[in-house]
Design a protein around this motif. Structure first.
Motif, PDB file in Angstrom:
ATOM      1  N   PRO A   1      12.387   9.846   4.721  1.00 12.15           N
ATOM      2  CA  PRO A   1      10.996   9.930   4.919  1.00 12.15           C
ATOM      3  C   PRO A   1      10.227  10.797   4.064  1.00 12.15           C
ATOM      4  O   PRO A   1       9.105  10.180   3.726  1.00 12.15           O
ATOM      5  CB  PRO A   1      10.991  10.473   6.672  1.00 12.15           C
ATOM      6  N   GLU A   2      10.532  11.916   3.730  1.00  8.87           N
ATOM      7  CA  GLU A   2       9.500  12.565   2.789  1.00  8.87           C
ATOM      8  C   GLU A   2       9.423  12.334   1.533  1.00  8.87           C
ATOM      9  O   GLU A   2       8.459  12.233   0.600  1.00  8.87           O
ATOM     10  CB  GLU A   2      10.195  14.048   2.704  1.00  8.87           C
ATOM     11  N   GLN A   3      10.385  11.023   1.075  1.00  9.67           N
ATOM     12  CA  GLN A   3      10.257  10.592  -0.277  1.00  9.67           C
ATOM     13  C   GLN A   3       9.994   9.057  -0.171  1.00  9.67           C
ATOM     14  O   GLN A   3       9.668   8.411  -1.201  1.00  9.67           O
ATOM     15  CB  GLN A   3      11.681  10.669  -0.965  1.00  9.67           C
ATOM     16  N   ALA A   4       9.630   8.510   0.959  1.00 16.66           N
ATOM     17  CA  ALA A   4       9.498   7.267   1.112  1.00 16.66           C
ATOM     18  C   ALA A   4       8.079   6.486   0.526  1.00 16.66           C
ATOM     19  O   ALA A   4       8.219   5.677  -0.139  1.00 16.66           O
ATOM     20  CB  ALA A   4       9.427   6.598   2.566  1.00 16.66           C
ATOM     21  N   GLY A   5       7.080   7.311   0.420  1.00 18.67           N
ATOM     22  CA  GLY A   5       5.845   6.804  -0.329  1.00 18.67           C
ATOM     23  C   GLY A   5       6.187   6.680  -1.762  1.00 18.67           C
ATOM     24  O   GLY A   5       5.702   5.569  -2.431  1.00 18.67           O
ATOM     25  N   GLU A   6       6.779   7.576  -2.220  1.00 16.57           N
ATOM     26  CA  GLU A   6       6.972   7.557  -3.915  1.00 16.57           C
ATOM     27  C   GLU A   6       8.074   6.413  -4.282  1.00 16.57           C
ATOM     28  O   GLU A   6       7.797   5.712  -4.843  1.00 16.57           O
ATOM     29  CB  GLU A   6       7.403   8.850  -4.212  1.00 16.57           C
ATOM     30  N   ILE A   7       9.060   6.513  -3.248  1.00 19.76           N
ATOM     31  CA  ILE A   7      10.135   5.252  -3.378  1.00 19.76           C
ATOM     32  C   ILE A   7       9.411   4.044  -3.289  1.00 19.76           C
ATOM     33  O   ILE A   7       9.714   3.062  -4.250  1.00 19.76           O
ATOM     34  CB  ILE A   7      11.158   5.451  -2.385  1.00 19.76           C
ATOM     35  N   TYR A   8       8.556   3.631  -2.386  1.00 20.22           N
ATOM     36  CA  TYR A   8       7.850   2.275  -2.249  1.00 20.22           C
ATOM     37  C   TYR A   8       7.124   2.057  -3.405  1.00 20.22           C
ATOM     38  O   TYR A   8       6.820   0.949  -3.983  1.00 20.22           O
ATOM     39  CB  TYR A   8       7.148   2.079  -0.932  1.00 20.22           C
ATOM     40  N   TYR A   9       6.300   3.042  -4.032  1.00 16.91           N
ATOM     41  CA  TYR A   9       5.511   2.840  -4.945  1.00 16.91           C
ATOM     42  C   TYR A   9       6.153   2.535  -6.422  1.00 16.91           C
ATOM     43  O   TYR A   9       6.067   1.743  -7.196  1.00 16.91           O
ATOM     44  CB  TYR A   9       4.517   4.100  -5.273  1.00 16.91           C
TER      45      TYR A   9
ATOM     46  N   GLU B   1       0.876  -1.318  -0.028  1.00 16.13           N
ATOM     47  CA  GLU B   1      -0.126   0.130  -0.065  1.00 16.13           C
ATOM     48  C   GLU B   1       1.012   1.135  -0.001  1.00 16.13           C
ATOM     49  O   GLU B   1       0.446   2.342  -0.633  1.00 16.13           O
ATOM     50  CB  GLU B   1      -0.851   0.250   1.199  1.00 16.13           C
ATOM     51  N   GLY B   2       1.935   1.087   0.782  1.00 17.03           N
ATOM     52  CA  GLY B   2       2.846   2.321   0.867  1.00 17.03           C
ATOM     53  C   GLY B   2       2.249   3.615   1.134  1.00 17.03           C
ATOM     54  O   GLY B   2       2.973   4.819   1.065  1.00 17.03           O
ATOM     55  N   LYS B   3       1.383   3.576   2.309  1.00 20.31           N
ATOM     56  CA  LYS B   3       0.739   4.542   2.719  1.00 20.31           C
ATOM     57  C   LYS B   3       1.045   4.912   4.365  1.00 20.31           C
ATOM     58  O   LYS B   3       1.212   5.963   4.558  1.00 20.31           O
ATOM     59  CB  LYS B   3      -0.748   4.600   2.494  1.00 20.31           C
ATOM     60  N   ASP B   4       1.185   3.817   4.883  1.00 20.60           N
ATOM     61  CA  ASP B   4       1.199   3.851   6.411  1.00 20.60           C
ATOM     62  C   ASP B   4       2.729   3.995   6.718  1.00 20.60           C
ATOM     63  O   ASP B   4       3.465   3.110   7.048  1.00 20.60           O
ATOM     64  CB  ASP B   4       0.807   2.784   7.125  1.00 20.60           C
ATOM     65  N   LEU B   5       3.375   5.466   6.340  1.00 23.52           N
ATOM     66  CA  LEU B   5       4.715   5.330   6.596  1.00 23.52           C
ATOM     67  C   LEU B   5       5.266   5.551   7.975  1.00 23.52           C
ATOM     68  O   LEU B   5       6.618   5.008   8.163  1.00 23.52           O
ATOM     69  CB  LEU B   5       5.395   6.782   5.756  1.00 23.52           C
ATOM     70  N   ASP B   6       4.453   5.534   8.951  1.00 25.54           N
ATOM     71  CA  ASP B   6       4.999   5.485  10.342  1.00 25.54           C
ATOM     72  C   ASP B   6       5.072   4.019  10.659  1.00 25.54           C
ATOM     73  O   ASP B   6       6.168   3.657  11.313  1.00 25.54           O
ATOM     74  CB  ASP B   6       4.003   6.074  11.437  1.00 25.54           C
ATOM     75  N   TYR B   7       4.241   2.976  10.126  1.00 24.43           N
ATOM     76  CA  TYR B   7       4.483   1.681  10.088  1.00 24.43           C
ATOM     77  C   TYR B   7       5.859   1.312   9.519  1.00 24.43           C
ATOM     78  O   TYR B   7       6.473   0.431  10.029  1.00 24.43           O
ATOM     79  CB  TYR B   7       3.433   0.959   9.675  1.00 24.43           C
ATOM     80  N   LEU B   8       6.161   1.696   8.490  1.00 19.61           N
ATOM     81  CA  LEU B   8       7.261   1.195   7.620  1.00 19.61           C
ATOM     82  C   LEU B   8       8.453   2.005   7.931  1.00 19.61           C
ATOM     83  O   LEU B   8       9.496   1.856   7.401  1.00 19.61           O
ATOM     84  CB  LEU B   8       6.803   1.711   5.944  1.00 19.61           C
ATOM     85  N   ALA B   9       8.421   2.784   8.895  1.00 17.71           N
ATOM     86  CA  ALA B   9       9.663   3.615   9.559  1.00 17.71           C
ATOM     87  C   ALA B   9      10.970   2.800   9.600  1.00 17.71           C
ATOM     88  O   ALA B   9      12.083   3.173   9.201  1.00 17.71           O
ATOM     89  CB  ALA B   9       9.261   4.623  10.435  1.00 17.71           C
ATOM     90  N   PRO B  10      11.225   1.656  10.120  1.00 21.50           N
ATOM     91  CA  PRO B  10      12.114   0.741  10.537  1.00 21.50           C
ATOM     92  C   PRO B  10      12.533   0.527   9.237  1.00 21.50           C
ATOM     93  O   PRO B  10      14.039   0.690   9.261  1.00 21.50           O
ATOM     94  CB  PRO B  10      11.547  -0.548  11.181  1.00 21.50           C
ATOM     95  N   ILE B  11      12.078   0.136   8.220  1.00 19.82           N
ATOM     96  CA  ILE B  11      12.635  -0.404   7.066  1.00 19.82           C
ATOM     97  C   ILE B  11      13.123   1.106   6.426  1.00 19.82           C
ATOM     98  O   ILE B  11      14.315   0.933   5.363  1.00 19.82           O
ATOM     99  CB  ILE B  11      11.846  -0.992   5.963  1.00 19.82           C
ATOM    100  N   THR B  12      12.383   2.226   6.395  1.00 16.79           N
ATOM    101  CA  THR B  12      12.857   3.482   5.775  1.00 16.79           C
ATOM    102  C   THR B  12      13.964   3.775   6.336  1.00 16.79           C
ATOM    103  O   THR B  12      15.246   4.180   5.752  1.00 16.79           O
ATOM    104  CB  THR B  12      11.716   4.592   6.054  1.00 16.79           C
TER     105      THR B  12
ATOM    106  N   LYS C   1      16.897   4.545  -4.267  1.00 16.01           N
ATOM    107  CA  LYS C   1      17.032   6.186  -4.394  1.00 16.01           C
ATOM    108  C   LYS C   1      16.705   6.633  -5.824  1.00 16.01           C
ATOM    109  O   LYS C   1      16.323   7.617  -5.864  1.00 16.01           O
ATOM    110  CB  LYS C   1      18.700   6.538  -3.728  1.00 16.01           C
ATOM    111  N   ASP C   2      17.120   5.705  -6.389  1.00 18.65           N
ATOM    112  CA  ASP C   2      16.871   6.148  -8.005  1.00 18.65           C
ATOM    113  C   ASP C   2      15.661   5.799  -8.671  1.00 18.65           C
ATOM    114  O   ASP C   2      15.330   5.578  -9.741  1.00 18.65           O
ATOM    115  CB  ASP C   2      18.196   5.785  -8.892  1.00 18.65           C
ATOM    116  N   SER C   3      14.984   4.870  -7.613  1.00 19.68           N
ATOM    117  CA  SER C   3      13.627   3.986  -8.342  1.00 19.68           C
ATOM    118  C   SER C   3      12.702   4.865  -8.911  1.00 19.68           C
ATOM    119  O   SER C   3      12.072   4.492  -9.849  1.00 19.68           O
ATOM    120  CB  SER C   3      13.030   3.215  -6.891  1.00 19.68           C
TER     121      SER C   3
END
Length: 395
Positions: A243-251, A225-236, A343-345
């Motif tokens: 963290p500001e780019q995490a959603g776009e990177i996971y998608y 889903e790539g939306k719950d960035l707090d939950y994904l914080a450990p892998i981030t 980073k380049d994804s």
């Protein structure tokens, strides 16, 4: 610009991933069932008569770098190496989204008006003039339609899987009729991507935990889903992602993996098209004068060079991805290449989407024009038209 848009209008029936023919689906719904309001994609009637088209911007066409690349193409049963000019990567913002409104909904390819949605100046007024949709109006239905347009713009291509997944992830319910993909096919692709995600959980989930399986499944779905960035914080944090780019990177990672699936599934078809270009298929079915034959051979070379560049680009991006992935998750080695990939994804996602969409568009047009021909051969005039069209769409 008009010539390029006209070229795409000629291929509306091809079903290419650069085209989302909302108008045709709406017309079919109206014809088959009379059409209730909730059966349509958009709340505003004028938008349901539209066609969305993706193509590289003219002004943002890749700049020549002065270097060369090579690709191997099958010719007469043997691999032949082709050399071609390399170009800069296609990035987000280099792909334009056109909104095309046909004059006649029953003859969609017969002509219409178009609007480049990526051009902000005058867009709101032009959208109203074409469809009657007022961008600035208030209301839940208007807000939903605005978000739908924005999501379509944010995608690098209009593949049914990407469309359906992006809307579902954003929480927008839309009629299944508008997504030409079966649920079984959607689930097959989803399973492929989730399997790619699973090894990453070893970085954050303790396998000795009694709830390890449950946590792993939950984590994978959160990553999907790539939306719950707090939950994904450990892998981030583990992969040093901003963290500001995490959603776009996971998608984007999900998007690159989707195109890996598509590339593998369609590789035989792509090579079949390459084989047609390099064997006796792309020659006139009857005798023609030598000067005409030479002109046709030059057109074949142009199309082949463009196709080879996209084929090479796609395979190179997937090589980068898989080498970094396997180094970390299969061989348990250095994590730095995978971190660099992440980073380049975003750029890699848009770049591979542009190349695979260009190739698939070319293949769709080729199949459409040679479906009734013997051995793929066409009369000289028909072959000239096909090669000219391929030269315009494989960009």
């Amino acid at each position: 610009m008009a010539a390029e848009v006209n070229a795409l209008r000629e291929t509306l029936a091809s079903g290419a991933s650069r085209i989302f023919n909302v108008a045709a689906i709406t017309h079919k719904l109206e014809t088959d069932a009379g059409g209730e309001a909730d059966q349509y994609l958009f709340g505003h009637r004028g938008l349901n008569d539209s066609v969305f088209i993706k193509r590289p911007k003219d002004a943002a066409a890749p700049v020549r770098t002065g270097t060369s690349g090579t690709a191997e193409i099958l010719e007469n049963g043997q691999l032949r190496t082709i050399t071609f000019d390399m170009t800069a990567r296609v990035e987000k913002g280099d792909i334009a989204t056109f909104l095309y409104i046909p004059f006649d909904i029953e003859a969609i390819a017969g002509g219409g008006n178009s609007l480049d949605l990526s051009v902000a100046r005058g867009r709101t007024e032009a959208l109203y003039n074409l469809t009657g949709f007022r961008w600035e109006d208030e209301g839940r239905a208007i807000a939903r339609d605005r978000r739908l347009i924005e999501l379509i713009e944010e995608l690098p291509s209009l593949d049914p899987f990407l469309l359906r997944d992006r809307l579902e992830t954003d929480g927008i319910k839309a009629p299944e009729a508008y997504f030409e993909i079966s649920d079984s096919e959607f689930q097959e692709i989803k399973k492929y991507i989730l399997n790619k995600f699973e090894p990453i959980t070893t970085r954050v989930v303790d396998p000795a935990s009694p709830k390890a399986a449950e946590i792993t499944e939950q984590f994978i779905m959160k990553l999907w889903e790539g939306k719950d960035l707090d939950y994904l914080a450990p892998i981030t944090q583990v992969f040093r992602i901003n963290p500001e780019q995490a959603g776009e990177i996971y998608y984007s990672w999900k998007g690159v993996t989707y195109y890996e699936f598509q590339y593998k599934r369609g590789q035989r078809t792509l090579l079949g098209f390459a084989d047609w270009l390099h064997t006796k298929g792309a020659v006139p079915s009857h005798y023609v004068k030598s000067e005409i034959r030479q002109e046709l051979e030059e057109k074949v070379r142009q199309v082949t060079t463009a196709f080879a560049r996209h084929l090479k680009n796609s395979s190179e991006i997937l090589r980068i991805y898989n080498q970094a992935y396997e180094d970390l998750f299969v061989r348990g080695g250095d994590a730095r290449p995978f971190i660099e990939f992440l980073k380049d994804s975003s750029t890699l996602f848009w770049d591979i989407a542009a190349s695979i969409s260009a190739m698939n568009h070319g293949v769709a047009v080729w199949r459409q024009h040679t479906a009734k021909s013997r051995d793929g051969k066409l009369a000289a005039d028909d072959l000239t038209k096909l090669l000219s069209l391929l030269d315009r769409v494989i960009v």
